[in-house]
Design an enzyme around this catalytic site. Structure first.
Site, PDB file in Angstrom:
ATOM      1  N   LYS A   1      21.184 -22.209 -14.605  1.00 33.17           N
ATOM      2  CA  LYS A   1      20.019 -21.829 -13.788  1.00 33.17           C
ATOM      3  C   LYS A   1      20.156 -21.095 -12.704  1.00 33.17           C
ATOM      4  CE  LYS A   1      19.822 -26.548 -12.332  1.00 33.17           C
ATOM      5  NZ  LYS A   1      21.008 -26.682 -12.962  1.00 33.17           N
TER       6      LYS A   1
ATOM      7  N   ARG B   1      15.170 -33.350  -8.255  1.00 30.94           N
ATOM      8  CA  ARG B   1      16.263 -34.008  -8.974  1.00 30.94           C
ATOM      9  C   ARG B   1      15.877 -35.152  -9.638  1.00 30.94           C
ATOM     10  NH1 ARG B   1      21.682 -31.760  -8.264  1.00 30.94           N
ATOM     11  NH2 ARG B   1      21.715 -30.307  -6.729  1.00 30.94           N
TER      12      ARG B   1
ATOM     13  N   ARG C   1      34.461 -21.573 -14.550  1.00 32.34           N
ATOM     14  CA  ARG C   1      33.875 -20.875 -13.483  1.00 32.34           C
ATOM     15  C   ARG C   1      34.927 -20.705 -12.303  1.00 32.34           C
ATOM     16  NH1 ARG C   1      28.035 -23.144 -11.815  1.00 32.34           N
ATOM     17  NH2 ARG C   1      29.125 -25.033 -11.252  1.00 32.34           N
TER      18      ARG C   1
ATOM     19  N   ARG D   1      36.360 -24.605  -8.022  1.00 33.97           N
ATOM     20  CA  ARG D   1      35.874 -25.833  -7.165  1.00 33.97           C
ATOM     21  C   ARG D   1      36.059 -27.112  -7.943  1.00 33.97           C
ATOM     22  NH1 ARG D   1      29.261 -25.041  -6.474  1.00 33.97           N
ATOM     23  NH2 ARG D   1      29.257 -25.955  -8.484  1.00 33.97           N
TER      24      ARG D   1
ATOM     25  N   ARG E   1      29.247 -35.305 -13.407  1.00 29.07           N
ATOM     26  CA  ARG E   1      28.093 -34.815 -13.013  1.00 29.07           C
ATOM     27  C   ARG E   1      27.095 -34.710 -14.268  1.00 29.07           C
ATOM     28  NH1 ARG E   1      29.477 -28.994 -11.244  1.00 29.07           N
ATOM     29  NH2 ARG E   1      27.468 -29.003 -10.635  1.00 29.07           N
TER      30      ARG E   1
END
Length: 210
Positions: free
Chosen positions: A13, A88, A123, A156, A167
């Site tokens: 996104k 959300r 990532r 992260r 998640r």
């Protein structure tokens, strides 16, 4: 053009929001970024949010919505915006409607969970300026170093495999129902995320122009 971008964490996104910003000149309003900015600027809502983040708690809906309202009143949002990371949940989507915000289109970027897990594990984020990179798709010029500011690239906690699974489960439970919500309103367009970012971008632009 008032847009919402939906999609699981790691669906791309943020990357697609950047492409839309470049082409259409409207700002991307990322919930995480504007909450951090409101806290830093010490706005009324920012101070409320800080009380929750300092206590290690999630910022509640009414505070998030207040911060979004403050942001959407700014001059750069006059000709439209992209909401990334909000709403959300169904209550947040209903609150957005109650604010009188008329969304033109909701783009849902669909990527299978196994591909997302592989993406997120690669990532890396700059420890200084928070620019995002990827070991396969968006490599920095120098390994482990941010192109923009020379900061060290880190993984992260959010991108560790076990966190990614949690998640994704939360996304399917909490956020996925938004697809039906916006489909009933005739606003939803599904874009199948492709291996190459450019291919996904082409589908996103096509969806926006349809």
């Amino acid at each position: 053009m008032k847009l919402i971008l939906l999609g699981a964490p790691g669906a791309g996104k943020g990357t697609q929001a950047e492409k839309i910003v470049e082409k259409y000149g409207i700002p991307a309003v990322s919930t995480g970024n504007i909450i951090r900015a409101a806290i830093k600027e010490g706005t009324n809502m920012g101070l409320k949010a800080k009380a929750y983040t300092d206590a290690g708690q999630l910022v509640p809906d009414d505070v998030v919505i207040g911060i979004i309202q403050e942001r959407l009143r700014e001059k750069d949002c006059e000709n439209g915006f992209i909401l990334d990371g909000f709403p959300r949940t169904i209550p947040q989507a209903e609150a957005l409607q109650n604010m009188g915000v008329d969304i033109d289109k909701v783009l849902d970027i669909e990527v299978p969970d196994d591909k997302i897990a592989a993406r997120l594990s690669g990532r890396r984020v700059c420890s200084k300026c928070a620019n995002s990179y990827h070991l396969l798709y968006k490599k920095p010029k120098k390994e482990g170093i941010c192109d923009a500011c020379g900061g060290k690239l880190i993984q992260r906690k959010d991108d560790a495999p076990e966190t990614v699974r949690a998640r994704l489960a939360e996304y399917h439970e909490m956020t996925e129902p938004l697809k039906d919500f916006y489909k009933k309103l005739g606003k939803l367009t599904v874009v199948e995320g492709q291996e190459n970012v450019e291919d996904t971008t082409a589908l996103v632009f096509k969806a926006l122009e349809d």
